[in-house]
Design a protein around this motif. Structure first.
Motif: not given
Length: 62
Positions: A37-50
């Motif tokens: 999220v910090v590096l901009g590779l994933q949006h914070p509102w995307d799932g956490h994977g669990h």
């Protein structure tokens, strides 16, 4: 006249190393958790994977 600083007591050195190591462990833990999220590779509102087990389809009329 030369400057000769005193060395810290052994207890202070141990406390300083312990606090420094704790800080770096925390930084690496947070980087693992929030790095994309910090590096901009994933949006914070995307799932956490669990999954959270909400069961959106079977809530019984709620």
């Amino acid at each position: 006249m030369a400057f000769h600083p005193h060395l810290p007591a052994k207890g202070y050195s141990i406390v300083a190393k312990t606090l420094g190591a704790s800080m770096w462990f925390w930084v690496f833990y947070k980087a693992k958790q929030e790095g994309p999220v910090v590096l901009g590779l994933q949006h914070p509102w995307d799932g956490h994977g669990h999954g959270h087990g909400h069961g959106h389809g079977s809530e019984g009329g709620h």
